[in-house]
Design a protein around this motif. Sequence first.
Motif, PDB file in Angstrom:
ATOM      1  N   GLY A 757      10.290  -7.798  15.009  1.00 12.80           N
ATOM      2  CA  GLY A 757      10.775  -8.669  16.403  1.00 12.80           C
ATOM      3  C   GLY A 757      11.982  -7.977  16.736  1.00 12.80           C
ATOM      4  N   SER A 758      12.235  -8.389  18.134  1.00  7.09           N
ATOM      5  CA  SER A 758      13.395  -7.935  18.907  1.00  7.09           C
ATOM      6  C   SER A 758      13.999  -9.007  19.813  1.00  7.09           C
ATOM      7  CB  SER A 758      13.309  -6.707  19.601  1.00  7.09           C
ATOM      8  OG  SER A 758      12.428  -6.943  20.412  1.00  7.09           O
ATOM      9  N   THR A 759      15.276  -8.885  20.279  1.00  2.61           N
ATOM     10  CA  THR A 759      15.572  -9.718  21.205  1.00  2.61           C
ATOM     11  C   THR A 759      16.466  -9.027  22.053  1.00  2.61           C
ATOM     12  OG1 THR A 759      16.506 -11.799  21.832  1.00  2.61           O
ATOM     13  CG2 THR A 759      17.466 -10.896  19.681  1.00  2.61           C
ATOM     14  N   ARG A 760      16.888  -9.591  23.339  1.00  2.00           N
ATOM     15  CA  ARG A 760      18.165  -8.769  24.200  1.00  2.00           C
ATOM     16  C   ARG A 760      18.976  -9.890  24.384  1.00  2.00           C
ATOM     17  NH1 ARG A 760      15.812  -7.393  29.767  1.00  2.00           N
ATOM     18  NH2 ARG A 760      16.152  -9.719  30.137  1.00  2.00           N
ATOM     19  N   SER A 761      20.393  -9.700  24.551  1.00  6.12           N
ATOM     20  CA  SER A 761      21.142 -10.802  24.742  1.00  6.12           C
ATOM     21  C   SER A 761      21.119 -11.056  26.241  1.00  6.12           C
ATOM     22  CB  SER A 761      22.676 -10.032  24.627  1.00  6.12           C
ATOM     23  OG  SER A 761      22.923  -8.812  25.504  1.00  6.12           O
ATOM     24  N   LYS A 762      21.667 -12.334  26.334  1.00  5.58           N
ATOM     25  CA  LYS A 762      21.392 -12.892  27.879  1.00  5.58           C
ATOM     26  C   LYS A 762      22.224 -11.948  28.934  1.00  5.58           C
ATOM     27  CE  LYS A 762      19.280 -16.431  25.976  1.00  5.58           C
ATOM     28  NZ  LYS A 762      19.760 -15.836  24.543  1.00  5.58           N
ATOM     29  N   SER A 763      23.377 -11.422  28.482  1.00  6.64           N
ATOM     30  CA  SER A 763      24.168 -10.417  29.175  1.00  6.64           C
ATOM     31  C   SER A 763      23.185  -9.159  29.494  1.00  6.64           C
ATOM     32  CB  SER A 763      25.436 -10.061  28.593  1.00  6.64           C
ATOM     33  OG  SER A 763      25.112  -9.114  27.405  1.00  6.64           O
ATOM     34  N   GLY A 764      22.209  -8.824  28.753  1.00  9.55           N
ATOM     35  CA  GLY A 764      21.538  -7.588  28.909  1.00  9.55           C
ATOM     36  C   GLY A 764      22.279  -6.390  28.591  1.00  9.55           C
ATOM     37  N   LYS A 765      23.211  -6.572  27.637  1.00 10.79           N
ATOM     38  CA  LYS A 765      24.080  -5.483  27.098  1.00 10.79           C
ATOM     39  C   LYS A 765      23.679  -4.929  25.694  1.00 10.79           C
ATOM     40  CE  LYS A 765      28.012  -6.273  29.971  1.00 10.79           C
ATOM     41  NZ  LYS A 765      29.508  -6.465  29.858  1.00 10.79           N
ATOM     42  N   LEU A 766      23.067  -5.958  24.724  1.00 12.27           N
ATOM     43  CA  LEU A 766      22.718  -5.892  23.561  1.00 12.27           C
ATOM     44  C   LEU A 766      21.349  -5.790  23.245  1.00 12.27           C
ATOM     45  CD1 LEU A 766      25.744  -7.673  22.013  1.00 12.27           C
ATOM     46  CD2 LEU A 766      25.674  -5.056  22.346  1.00 12.27           C
ATOM     47  N   LEU A 767      20.807  -4.935  22.313  1.00 12.42           N
ATOM     48  CA  LEU A 767      19.339  -5.255  21.925  1.00 12.42           C
ATOM     49  C   LEU A 767      19.766  -5.333  20.279  1.00 12.42           C
ATOM     50  CD1 LEU A 767      16.329  -4.943  22.157  1.00 12.42           C
ATOM     51  CD2 LEU A 767      16.585  -2.523  21.690  1.00 12.42           C
ATOM     52  N   VAL A 768      18.821  -6.325  19.607  1.00 13.13           N
ATOM     53  CA  VAL A 768      18.649  -6.466  18.182  1.00 13.13           C
ATOM     54  C   VAL A 768      17.434  -6.560  17.697  1.00 13.13           C
ATOM     55  CG1 VAL A 768      19.378  -8.000  16.310  1.00 13.13           C
ATOM     56  CG2 VAL A 768      20.772  -7.815  18.222  1.00 13.13           C
ATOM     57  N   ASN A 769      17.239  -5.710  16.356  1.00 11.02           N
ATOM     58  CA  ASN A 769      15.644  -5.926  16.103  1.00 11.02           C
ATOM     59  C   ASN A 769      15.787  -6.542  14.597  1.00 11.02           C
ATOM     60  OD1 ASN A 769      15.995  -3.787  14.082  1.00 11.02           O
ATOM     61  ND2 ASN A 769      15.229  -2.086  15.513  1.00 11.02           N
ATOM     62  N   ALA A 770      14.624  -7.072  14.084  1.00  7.80           N
ATOM     63  CA  ALA A 770      14.502  -7.688  12.831  1.00  7.80           C
ATOM     64  C   ALA A 770      13.471  -6.484  12.027  1.00  7.80           C
ATOM     65  CB  ALA A 770      13.838  -8.818  12.991  1.00  7.80           C
ATOM     66  N   ASP A 771      14.082  -5.798  11.021  1.00  5.75           N
ATOM     67  CA  ASP A 771      12.922  -4.920  10.345  1.00  5.75           C
ATOM     68  C   ASP A 771      12.328  -5.274   9.337  1.00  5.75           C
ATOM     69  OD1 ASP A 771      14.654  -4.176   8.559  1.00  5.75           O
ATOM     70  OD2 ASP A 771      15.651  -2.446   9.496  1.00  5.75           O
ATOM     71  N   ASP A 772      11.614  -4.454   8.548  1.00  5.06           N
ATOM     72  CA  ASP A 772      10.841  -4.830   7.397  1.00  5.06           C
ATOM     73  C   ASP A 772      11.579  -4.521   6.139  1.00  5.06           C
ATOM     74  OD1 ASP A 772       8.185  -5.942   7.547  1.00  5.06           O
ATOM     75  OD2 ASP A 772       7.149  -4.366   6.657  1.00  5.06           O
ATOM     76  N   PHE A 773      12.859  -3.921   6.233  1.00  7.53           N
ATOM     77  CA  PHE A 773      13.367  -3.633   5.054  1.00  7.53           C
ATOM     78  C   PHE A 773      14.717  -4.443   4.887  1.00  7.53           C
ATOM     79  CE2 PHE A 773      11.841   0.159   7.335  1.00  7.53           C
ATOM     80  CZ  PHE A 773      10.459   0.273   6.647  1.00  7.53           C
ATOM     81  N   GLY A 774      14.748  -5.703   5.503  1.00  6.99           N
ATOM     82  CA  GLY A 774      15.954  -6.851   4.998  1.00  6.99           C
ATOM     83  C   GLY A 774      17.207  -6.335   6.108  1.00  6.99           C
ATOM     84  N   LYS A 775      17.072  -5.479   6.956  1.00  4.33           N
ATOM     85  CA  LYS A 775      17.923  -5.106   7.951  1.00  4.33           C
ATOM     86  C   LYS A 775      18.066  -5.834   9.298  1.00  4.33           C
ATOM     87  CE  LYS A 775      19.345  -2.304   4.762  1.00  4.33           C
ATOM     88  NZ  LYS A 775      18.152  -2.284   3.866  1.00  4.33           N
ATOM     89  N   VAL A 776      19.058  -6.146   9.927  1.00  2.90           N
ATOM     90  CA  VAL A 776      19.189  -6.734  11.395  1.00  2.90           C
ATOM     91  C   VAL A 776      20.019  -5.544  12.014  1.00  2.90           C
ATOM     92  CG1 VAL A 776      20.472  -8.155  12.881  1.00  2.90           C
ATOM     93  CG2 VAL A 776      19.442  -8.950  10.621  1.00  2.90           C
ATOM     94  N   ASN A 777      19.508  -5.004  12.903  1.00  4.64           N
ATOM     95  CA  ASN A 777      20.011  -3.756  13.524  1.00  4.64           C
ATOM     96  C   ASN A 777      20.712  -3.898  14.967  1.00  4.64           C
ATOM     97  OD1 ASN A 777      19.302  -1.856  11.228  1.00  4.64           O
ATOM     98  ND2 ASN A 777      17.376  -2.581  11.884  1.00  4.64           N
ATOM     99  N   LEU A 778      21.800  -3.600  15.480  1.00 10.77           N
ATOM    100  CA  LEU A 778      22.309  -3.745  16.802  1.00 10.77           C
ATOM    101  C   LEU A 778      22.230  -2.550  17.698  1.00 10.77           C
ATOM    102  CD1 LEU A 778      23.765  -5.920  18.447  1.00 10.77           C
ATOM    103  CD2 LEU A 778      25.741  -5.236  17.287  1.00 10.77           C
ATOM    104  N   PHE A 779      21.744  -2.522  18.567  1.00 12.68           N
ATOM    105  CA  PHE A 779      21.703  -1.385  19.507  1.00 12.68           C
ATOM    106  C   PHE A 779      22.092  -1.735  21.029  1.00 12.68           C
ATOM    107  CE2 PHE A 779      17.967  -0.822  16.757  1.00 12.68           C
ATOM    108  CZ  PHE A 779      18.071   0.320  16.483  1.00 12.68           C
ATOM    109  N   THR A 780      22.716  -0.792  21.750  1.00 14.72           N
ATOM    110  CA  THR A 780      23.008  -0.931  23.044  1.00 14.72           C
ATOM    111  C   THR A 780      21.687  -0.958  23.986  1.00 14.72           C
ATOM    112  OG1 THR A 780      24.918   0.699  22.780  1.00 14.72           O
ATOM    113  CG2 THR A 780      24.105   0.320  25.031  1.00 14.72           C
ATOM    114  N   TYR A 781      21.656  -2.015  24.797  1.00 13.70           N
ATOM    115  CA  TYR A 781      20.465  -2.138  25.801  1.00 13.70           C
ATOM    116  C   TYR A 781      20.859  -1.452  27.269  1.00 13.70           C
ATOM    117  CZ  TYR A 781      16.528  -4.067  28.077  1.00 13.70           C
ATOM    118  OH  TYR A 781      15.596  -4.334  28.915  1.00 13.70           O
ATOM    119  N   PRO A 782      19.810  -0.812  27.810  1.00 17.52           N
ATOM    120  CA  PRO A 782      18.620  -0.448  27.243  1.00 17.52           C
ATOM    121  C   PRO A 782      18.584   0.896  26.167  1.00 17.52           C
ATOM    122  CG  PRO A 782      19.131   0.739  29.419  1.00 17.52           C
ATOM    123  CD  PRO A 782      20.042  -0.234  29.242  1.00 17.52           C
TER     124      PRO A 782
END
Length: 829
Positions: A757-782
Amino acid sequence: LQAAGKMEGFDDSLSQDSIDLTDRVATLEQRVQMQEDEIQLLKSALADVLRRLGQYEEKDRKTNKPRPPVLPSRPTISNGGTNTPKKADHSISGRQQTPPTPTSYTHGISQRSPMPSPKTQHREIKRWSSGDMSSGIQPRSRSSSLDRTSILRQSGRRGSGSQSHGPREASHVQEEGAVRMFLRGRPITMYMPTDMMESYNFKEKGTLPGEKLKLDWVYGYRGRDCRSNLYLLPTGEIVYFVAAVVVLYNVDEQLQRHYLGHNDDVKCLAVHPDKITIATGQVTGHGREGELDTYKNVDSFYNKDVEFWYRAHVRVWDSVTLHTLHVIGAGDFERGVCCVAFSKSDGGAQLLAVDEANEHILSVWEWQKGEKGHKITETKAANEPVLAAEFHPTEKNLIVTCGKSHICFWTLEDSKLSKKQGVFEKHDKPKYVLCLAFAENGDAITGDSNGNIFVWGKGTNRISCSMVGPHDGGIFSLCVMKDGTLVSGGGKDRKLIAWDRNYQQTGAESEIAEVTGPVRTITQGKGDDVFVGTTRNAILRGRVGEPFEPIVEAHTDELWGLAAHPNQCLFLTCAYDRRVFLWNADTHTPVWSKILEDPAQSAEFHPNGSVVAIGLQSGRWLVLDTSSKDLVTVHTDGNEQHDCVRYSPDGNFLAVGSHDNIIYLYSVTEEGRKYSRVGKLTGHSSFVTHLDWSSDNQYIRSNSGDYEILYWSAAMCRQVPAAASLRDVEWATATCTLNFQVFGMWPEGSDGTDINGSTRSKSGKLLVNADDFGKVNLFTYPCCQPRSPCHSYPGHSSHVTTVDFLHDDSTLLSTGGKDNSIFQWKVVA
């Protein structure tokens, strides 16, 4: 009554046998998964052959060349829902026998994708079984056959730039203004916005976000299958664990601290006699390539062992500083550490550990010798599972272990362990000896699956006193209080019974509420307070003879449903345990909970926040009132689970994505309280995984289990076949894990199920995904550069299923699948 007691003992034995069975099933599932991966590659190759043969036949027909025997063609896409093949029909022979026209197999990913798979292929991967694909292909002449190697080579043509992104290379298709990546051999074409077509540089590196995440709160407790894992520290904190996190929770001040040194499930916990040093044991992890660096950022001890860092081990750490002091047994334990304990009579110089592998090895360590400790000795503890192991509090070098069909008294002499079996004499030998404690005078006290309490005389292996049948069913925990009295906790009867020093009942008794579950472990709090951990992952506080109040509540089965409230610091979770919780993110407590009739899969708040829609596994979905938790409405669409539910931004429509490959579209009126179905969106060839609405409420995009990206007109209830025509549409959310703005979050070598799964912050600046290996990963959006960098955060021990930001972007929420936990993260600059 005796027969009934034996039946309860038999029930307890079944629950213990299931632990070993689960491990064996997990091994078989891994083997099956490897075979499924090979099958998927073959299916992809076959799909490519069918498509290209169809193209050659169409070309021959237009040029009036002699045609070879006709292969079955692909079915046309129907948005009316009447011509779609049934899910159970996977055969190729059931397709139309006419040559395909360019519109007869219009593909939602891209009409120019070089290798789309058949529409009836169902890719049920990792958590879903793969569909069968029969070989109903008509014979062809040798002259019309195509070389498979040449076809695969052709379909791998690169654009103006390419980078490795999975088994095949991702590429920039400049003439189309798109990026093409591959998952399990399947091409996925994603169109970039028009204003990026000229300036986009495929080889440019992505940038790390300036923000980071800090773990703020953990909702959950592992009581379903772990024992003796709840203690009170002198700081006023209770210490326990869930997933790969050890939680130190000050109930009075409502503060949590977290020890994050583990890389997989924590299974046991022990407190040193100094009440500061803590030992925790974990299971063997996966040791995936590249993961070690993530843990080095959390605990510097990972810099010292690059070979066995993921193997089962015991970590000894300081509860004040949360710093790791020693890592014991990495490389020595096979499956996981199920029991750990410090010695007491010598000030805690020794530590014991039990491996939960088939041999059930008991080992004793001088844990302070070097960073990895020194193993004094080891021996096979029993032929059956060991459930508890403790050093005697006053007798030096004496150890007591108990478990299935045994209790053993061990003596450590000259670095060797010798044992004496406990003798039950006239008493019925129980199926399980479930728990162990020590009286002030040194007697050992045990509780068993027959509901009996036995006292074993100090220094002997014989019973000196017995209390037969005080509990209806097994006794899961015993706690000797500071004044020498005893509290026993029952499983089936959920009772707490107080005993005096002479093992006579005092008359004080409490019964734990059924919703919070049977007693798992008991520990003394301040004064006469008692903390109780339960098998339904709750922690309660109270006094024996009085009602107990929950201070920790959690789900007890796989957790997928998560929804943040649109304008308040509230969020909702729902799981396979049929429970729904509405949580207050500020107080970290449930506002309310409700038990449903069916397991729940997904959830979404109406934009006004007054109601919440919940997708169930039975084919039903319902709507609850946010304030009162009352049922507003319930609907049934198909008979399979609804993997995602999503309201349009204006709240006038609800899209329900189902496991039957269909999106059900409803109009919504009366502020989210009335629903009328307006159509079905059919065209996906596998189950629908994610949905997003456009900001103008006109379009829907969806992903499926076989990595399709399809686009739909909500007003027309039809698929939009020209995906490129929607390249400039603004999307209200970014939960679809396959689209141009997020494709850079996919790791190299991904098989398509690595991101849940993934989600974007309401500000549109951050992207986070939920991976299959127990990690939460924080990216820049887009996130539209291949293999974009990210901040990665461990803690979950199972696949992370869902992530979502609160309404003000101050907090991120993540849910763990099998670990049943919810993590609340602060977003910090």
